[in-house]
Enzyme design. Sequence first.
Site, mmCIF file in Angstrom:
data_model
loop_
_atom_site.group_PDB
_atom_site.id
_atom_site.type_symbol
_atom_site.label_atom_id
_atom_site.label_comp_id
_atom_site.label_asym_id
_atom_site.label_seq_id
_atom_site.Cartn_x
_atom_site.Cartn_y
_atom_site.Cartn_z
ATOM 1 N N TYR A 151 70.126 -6.924 -39.668
ATOM 2 C CA TYR A 151 70.262 -6.611 -41.098
ATOM 3 C C TYR A 151 71.530 -5.793 -41.352
ATOM 4 O O TYR A 151 72.308 -6.096 -42.262
ATOM 5 C CB TYR A 151 69.018 -5.860 -41.561
ATOM 6 C CG TYR A 151 68.876 -5.735 -43.055
ATOM 7 C CD1 TYR A 151 68.561 -6.837 -43.841
ATOM 8 C CD2 TYR A 151 69.047 -4.509 -43.689
ATOM 9 C CE1 TYR A 151 68.418 -6.717 -45.215
ATOM 10 C CE2 TYR A 151 68.902 -4.379 -45.063
ATOM 11 C CZ TYR A 151 68.584 -5.492 -45.825
ATOM 12 O OH TYR A 151 68.442 -5.368 -47.192
ATOM 13 N N LYS B 142 74.678 -6.864 -43.674
ATOM 14 C CA LYS B 142 75.050 -6.148 -44.899
ATOM 15 C C LYS B 142 76.436 -5.499 -44.767
ATOM 16 O O LYS B 142 77.140 -5.354 -45.765
ATOM 17 C CB LYS B 142 73.977 -5.131 -45.270
ATOM 18 C CG LYS B 142 72.636 -5.775 -45.677
ATOM 19 C CD LYS B 142 72.765 -6.722 -46.877
ATOM 20 C CE LYS B 142 71.411 -7.232 -47.360
ATOM 21 N NZ LYS B 142 71.510 -8.153 -48.513
HETATM 22 N N1 LIG Z 1 63.645 -4.309 -50.976
HETATM 23 C C1 LIG Z 1 64.477 -3.430 -50.438
HETATM 24 O O1 LIG Z 1 64.076 -2.324 -49.995
HETATM 25 C C2 LIG Z 1 65.938 -3.719 -50.373
HETATM 26 C C3 LIG Z 1 66.823 -2.662 -50.102
HETATM 27 C C4 LIG Z 1 68.182 -2.911 -50.034
HETATM 28 C C5 LIG Z 1 68.653 -4.188 -50.244
HETATM 29 N N2 LIG Z 1 67.790 -5.193 -50.509
HETATM 30 C C6 LIG Z 1 68.350 -6.545 -50.712
HETATM 31 O O2 LIG Z 1 67.971 -6.988 -52.000
HETATM 32 C C7 LIG Z 1 67.832 -8.410 -51.981
HETATM 33 C C8 LIG Z 1 66.469 -8.809 -52.528
HETATM 34 O O3 LIG Z 1 65.478 -8.176 -51.740
HETATM 35 P P1 LIG Z 1 63.943 -8.173 -52.184
HETATM 36 O O4 LIG Z 1 63.325 -7.036 -51.468
HETATM 37 O O5 LIG Z 1 63.840 -8.272 -53.663
HETATM 38 O O6 LIG Z 1 63.458 -9.539 -51.491
HETATM 39 P P2 LIG Z 1 62.105 -10.394 -51.742
HETATM 40 O O7 LIG Z 1 61.070 -9.564 -52.375
HETATM 41 O O8 LIG Z 1 61.827 -11.057 -50.423
HETATM 42 O O9 LIG Z 1 62.582 -11.524 -52.782
HETATM 43 C C9 LIG Z 1 63.578 -12.419 -52.377
HETATM 44 C C10 LIG Z 1 63.795 -13.469 -53.440
HETATM 45 O O10 LIG Z 1 64.816 -14.333 -52.933
HETATM 46 C C11 LIG Z 1 64.336 -15.681 -52.939
HETATM 47 N N3 LIG Z 1 64.888 -16.407 -51.797
HETATM 48 C C12 LIG Z 1 64.688 -16.168 -50.488
HETATM 49 N N4 LIG Z 1 65.309 -17.088 -49.752
HETATM 50 C C13 LIG Z 1 65.913 -17.951 -50.624
HETATM 51 C C14 LIG Z 1 66.693 -19.114 -50.475
HETATM 52 N N5 LIG Z 1 66.982 -19.621 -49.263
HETATM 53 N N6 LIG Z 1 67.134 -19.736 -51.588
HETATM 54 C C15 LIG Z 1 66.844 -19.254 -52.816
HETATM 55 N N7 LIG Z 1 66.121 -18.150 -53.017
HETATM 56 C C16 LIG Z 1 65.654 -17.505 -51.933
HETATM 57 C C17 LIG Z 1 62.814 -15.547 -52.847
HETATM 58 O O11 LIG Z 1 62.162 -16.660 -53.436
HETATM 59 P P3 LIG Z 1 61.786 -18.014 -52.645
HETATM 60 O O12 LIG Z 1 61.263 -17.588 -51.303
HETATM 61 O O13 LIG Z 1 60.778 -18.639 -53.536
HETATM 62 O O14 LIG Z 1 63.045 -18.798 -52.573
HETATM 63 C C18 LIG Z 1 62.580 -14.314 -53.727
HETATM 64 O O15 LIG Z 1 62.545 -14.670 -55.076
HETATM 65 C C19 LIG Z 1 68.108 -8.846 -50.539
HETATM 66 O O16 LIG Z 1 69.458 -9.217 -50.400
HETATM 67 C C20 LIG Z 1 67.823 -7.583 -49.748
HETATM 68 O O17 LIG Z 1 68.506 -7.553 -48.525
HETATM 69 C C21 LIG Z 1 66.454 -4.998 -50.572
#
Ligand SMILES: NC(=O)c1ccc[n+]([C@@H]2O[C@H](COP(=O)([O-])OP(=O)(O)OC[C@H]3O[C@@H](n4cnc5c(N)ncnc54)[C@H](OP(=O)(O)O)[C@@H]3O)[C@@H](O)[C@H]2O)c1
Length: 246
Positions: free
Chosen positions: A151, A155
């Site tokens: 990860y 990033k």
């Molecule tokens: N949550 C945290 O603590 C956190 C912290 C820092 C950064 N981030 C970053 O923020 C972003 C979102 O994280 P999140 O926690 O909101 O993730 P999440 O809850 O897993 O949601 C991810 C979303 O992306 C979609 N997705 C996944 N693979 C895909 C693909 N191949 N094509 C199209 N859509 C896709 C998923 O829908 P489908 O599976 O239906 O496609 C879902 O709608 C990521 O880049 C993550 O690294 C998250």
Amino acid sequence: MGFDGTALAGKRIVVTGAGRGIGRACAATCARLGAQVIAVARTAADLDSLAAESAGKIEVWVNDVASDELAERIRGLDSLNGLINNAGTNRVGPMADQSAENLDAVLALNVRAVYRIAQAALSPMRRAGGGSIVNMSSQMGHVGSPGRTLYCMSKHAVEGLTRAMAVELAEEGIRVNSVAPTFVLTPLTEPMLENPEFAEWVMGMIPMKKLATPEDVANACVFLLSDLSASTTGTSLRVDGGWTAR
Ligand SMILES: NC(=O)c1ccc[n+]([C@@H]2O[C@H](COP(=O)([O-])OP(=O)(O)OC[C@H]3O[C@@H](n4cnc5c(N)ncnc54)[C@H](OP(=O)(O)O)[C@@H]3O)[C@@H](O)[C@H]2O)c1
């Protein structure tokens, strides 16, 4: 409290990973603030409920961000003002145990697809006379952390891409920034944060002693997508409660 309804008025903005978590909040917030949002994910039901709940305009695109089909669809837009390049994943574990499959999965989604979607956005942004790209990074794009070699590597790559794109595209009026959140409770992190020891460690690392919310992250994106950040490019806006300031 919040930006008023004109912050993104008239802007067409693509949000990837918009079905759940951070991307869903970004799409909903952008639409509420006047943008015409194109929401992308693979699960139609998530996007349909987002569009149904939205106060604004949301068009649903059921696509995989890693697909040629989505890149071509974006490239073919007559104009585009903003992109939140958000879809991403994590595979946690000690480096010695990480499989080749995990390595490929994280790089494919967090790096390769982010690059290709940003690349595809350039044509319609040029037709629009400029634009703003927000790459979803993480605090882990700035620091290292145990169990997170894949990860953190991905990033840090997002941070490097952001800066290189910003320099290359600045004269065309295409701004490129990243947003770097701390932990946010989403379907991605829920299984991790359910572990009390892990949750306690996380809180111990965040000087503000709270997780960021999806809305905190969405508001940072709104600033970077709006004309309020007209001179901001190549930066990483940390929404991390002070994690990386230590
Ligand atoms: N949550 C945290 O603590 C956190 C912290 C820092 C950064 N981030 C970053 O923020 C972003 C979102 O994280 P999140 O926690 O909101 O993730 P999440 O809850 O897993 O949601 C991810 C979303 O992306 C979609 N997705 C996944 N693979 C895909 C693909 N191949 N094509 C199209 N859509 C896709 C998923 O829908 P489908 O599976 O239906 O496609 C879902 O709608 C990521 O880049 C993550 O690294 C998250």
